[in-house]
Structure formats: C-alpha cells, structure tokens
Motif scaffolding. Structure first.
Motif, PDB file in Angstrom:
ATOM      1  N   THR A 100       0.956  -1.199  -0.011  1.00 25.53           N
ATOM      2  CA  THR A 100       0.076   0.063   0.019  1.00 25.53           C
ATOM      3  C   THR A 100       0.967   1.158  -0.039  1.00 25.53           C
ATOM      4  O   THR A 100       1.619   1.363   0.881  1.00 25.53           O
ATOM      5  N   THR A 101       0.813   2.051  -1.155  1.00 25.17           N
ATOM      6  CA  THR A 101       1.786   3.238  -1.137  1.00 25.17           C
ATOM      7  C   THR A 101       0.930   4.216  -0.051  1.00 25.17           C
ATOM      8  O   THR A 101      -0.036   4.337   0.319  1.00 25.17           O
ATOM      9  N   PRO A 102       2.301   4.701   0.610  1.00 24.00           N
ATOM     10  CA  PRO A 102       1.946   5.835   1.767  1.00 24.00           C
ATOM     11  C   PRO A 102       1.015   6.953   1.191  1.00 24.00           C
ATOM     12  O   PRO A 102       0.948   7.409   0.327  1.00 24.00           O
ATOM     13  N   TRP A 103       0.096   7.049   2.280  1.00 19.57           N
ATOM     14  CA  TRP A 103      -0.937   8.088   1.925  1.00 19.57           C
ATOM     15  C   TRP A 103      -1.991   7.823   0.940  1.00 19.57           C
ATOM     16  O   TRP A 103      -2.766   8.971   0.511  1.00 19.57           O
ATOM     17  N   SER A 104      -2.041   6.817   0.597  1.00 21.33           N
ATOM     18  CA  SER A 104      -3.131   6.344  -0.375  1.00 21.33           C
ATOM     19  C   SER A 104      -4.565   6.622  -0.097  1.00 21.33           C
ATOM     20  O   SER A 104      -5.368   7.141  -0.822  1.00 21.33           O
ATOM     21  N   GLU A 105      -4.989   6.326   1.146  1.00 23.91           N
ATOM     22  CA  GLU A 105      -6.305   6.843   1.595  1.00 23.91           C
ATOM     23  C   GLU A 105      -6.589   8.255   1.579  1.00 23.91           C
ATOM     24  O   GLU A 105      -7.868   8.685   1.530  1.00 23.91           O
ATOM     25  N   THR A 106      -5.494   8.783   1.989  1.00 26.32           N
ATOM     26  CA  THR A 106      -5.414  10.609   1.823  1.00 26.32           C
ATOM     27  C   THR A 106      -5.937  10.917   0.187  1.00 26.32           C
ATOM     28  O   THR A 106      -6.720  11.954   0.161  1.00 26.32           O
ATOM     29  N   VAL A 107      -5.341  10.256  -0.654  1.00 29.01           N
ATOM     30  CA  VAL A 107      -5.972  10.494  -2.307  1.00 29.01           C
ATOM     31  C   VAL A 107      -7.385  10.367  -2.368  1.00 29.01           C
ATOM     32  O   VAL A 107      -7.988  11.136  -2.801  1.00 29.01           O
ATOM     33  N   VAL A 108      -7.719   9.431  -1.671  1.00 30.28           N
ATOM     34  CA  VAL A 108      -9.333   9.129  -2.023  1.00 30.28           C
ATOM     35  C   VAL A 108     -10.134   9.930  -1.207  1.00 30.28           C
ATOM     36  O   VAL A 108     -11.137  10.408  -1.533  1.00 30.28           O
ATOM     37  N   ALA A 109      -9.629  10.446   0.034  1.00 25.77           N
ATOM     38  CA  ALA A 109     -10.275  11.650   0.725  1.00 25.77           C
ATOM     39  C   ALA A 109     -10.549  12.821  -0.056  1.00 25.77           C
ATOM     40  O   ALA A 109     -11.610  13.479  -0.042  1.00 25.77           O
ATOM     41  N   ALA A 110      -9.283  13.089  -0.792  1.00 19.65           N
ATOM     42  CA  ALA A 110      -9.256  14.226  -1.733  1.00 19.65           C
ATOM     43  C   ALA A 110     -10.146  14.169  -2.597  1.00 19.65           C
ATOM     44  O   ALA A 110     -10.963  15.178  -3.001  1.00 19.65           O
TER      45      ALA A 110
END
Length: 245
Positions: A210-220
C-alpha cells in the motif's frame, strides 16, 4: 382570480431553486465531512511510526478501508473511515432531490417520470454500495476483526456502474452533480486501486504494497465532490438572481 394565482405560478420556480440550493449544501456538507473523517483515519495509519510489530505499515495487513482476513486494526482508523463512508452514502442518496429541484426550477427543462425513477434507483444502488462498504469498515473496527461483509467487495462494481450512469444522465441537467459523481469514482474500488498504484506512487514514490497516504488521495476525491456540490449551489443562486429582479 387570475391575479391571485399568478404570484404562486411565479414563485414556484423560486421555491424549487432554493430547494436545490439547500440540498446541494447538505450534500456538500456530507461529502466534506466524509473527507475530514477519511483524512483523520489516514493520519492514524501514516502519521506515526512506519513500523508495527516488525512489519512495515505499508503492508496490506493494515489496510483499513476494506478489512479482509488476515487484518490488523490501527487505532480507530477503520471506525473513522466507516462513518465517513456512511456519510458519503447518505449524501449520494440525497443528491437526486437537488438535481430534480434544479431541473424543475427551469421551465425549459423537463424530466420524464421514468427518467426520475431511473435516477433515484441508481442513486439508491450507489448509496447502498457505499453504505455496505462503510458498514463493513465500521463493524470491523468495532469488533477488531473483518466482518462477514468482507465477501461483498463485488458490490463496488455496482457503485462504479451506477456512478457512470448518473454522470451520463446528469451531464446536461446538472453539470456540477455530474462532476461530483466523477470525483466519487475515486471512492469506489477502482478509485482505491488507482490511488494506491497510480496516483499515490507519483506523489510519494513507488511502493510494493500500500503506497503511503493512498487513503488520503481517496479522501481528496471525496472533498472535490463536496466542492462540486458547493459550486452547484452557487450556480443555482446566480441563475436565480436575474429572475428575482
């Protein structure tokens, strides 16, 4: 008699417009609230130590957006993500009301009854897909183990197809709502894959898991959908202003 009826005829489009504005603002608030909770969940995973029990935090074992055995929870990340996704689902469920009100407010636009039914059904399907996703993450986080809904990942395809259909139906009726649906694709299974293996690697570097901060991209992407609904509200108000003069 006609003098009494005329004001009601004139004010009806105004009521529809204000209904559209109100619904758009509600949906925007739900989407933005969802994005905030998703970011909070992401911070719990990526904001601390990058090692846990000798394993890199990038390991899929710690993925909380759709827990599946074997799985290791991190703080309340799954609960935050689950509640955020449920807010997202509710926002999608409300969206057709705003689109319908916006269209009814303009006498030049008419929606056939069956089209309205199709849009509502599609919204229910998309919302249901997100709802199951959110409920799975929430229950998994509360119990500390993946819920039985871990076997429902195929429902993500229903949400993706539903969003694409809504984009096509709303493209000319409410461009902002259609754009919001485009951004919401980022919250589907396809969006998570693109965030993990395409977008996040471009920002943080290539990762084997899992690439770091992947979930943050989804949140964006969820936040962008909320901004699109704010624009929808503003555009409706601007269209109303000349008529009110």
């Amino acid at each position: 008699m006609s003098a009494i009826e005329a004001p009601d005829h004139r004010t009806r489009p105004v009521r529809f417009r204000w209904t559209s504005v109100s619904v758009s603002l509600i949906v925007a608030g739900l989407f933005l609230g969802s994005a905030v909770l998703q970011v909070a969940a992401s911070l719990q995973r990526w904001g601390g130590s990058w090692m846990r029990d000798g394993l890199s935090i990038e390991d899929h074992l710690f993925d909380y957006s759709f827990p599946s055995a074997p799985w290791e929870p991190i703080g309340t990340a799954a609960e935050l993500f689950g509640v955020g996704t449920l807010l997202l689902a509710f926002g999608v469920l409300v969206m057709p009301l705003g689109v319908l009100a916006e269209t009814r407010a303009d006498s030049r636009r008419g929606l056939a009854g069956f089209v309205v039914v199709v849009e509502v059904v599609l919204a229910f399907l998309v919302a249901g897909s997100f709802g199951v996703h959110g409920a799975h993450a929430l229950v998994s986080g509360l119990t500390g183990t993946p819920s039985p809904l871990q076997h429902s990942s195929a429902l993500g395809l229903v949400g993706l197809v539903g969003l694409i259909a809504l984009i096509l139906l709303w493209g000319r009726k409410s461009q902002a709502a259609a754009v919001a649906c485009v951004f919401l694709i980022g919250s589907t299974g396809l969006g998570h894959i693109l965030a993990t293996y395409v977008i996040a690697p471009l920002i943080a570097g290539i990762s084997h898991d899992t690439t770091p901060w992947s979930e943050t991209v989804v949140a964006a992407s969820t936040a962008a959908a909320g901004v699109a609904m704010l624009i929808a509200a503003g555009a409706t108000v601007r269209r109303r202003a000349p008529r009110a003069a």
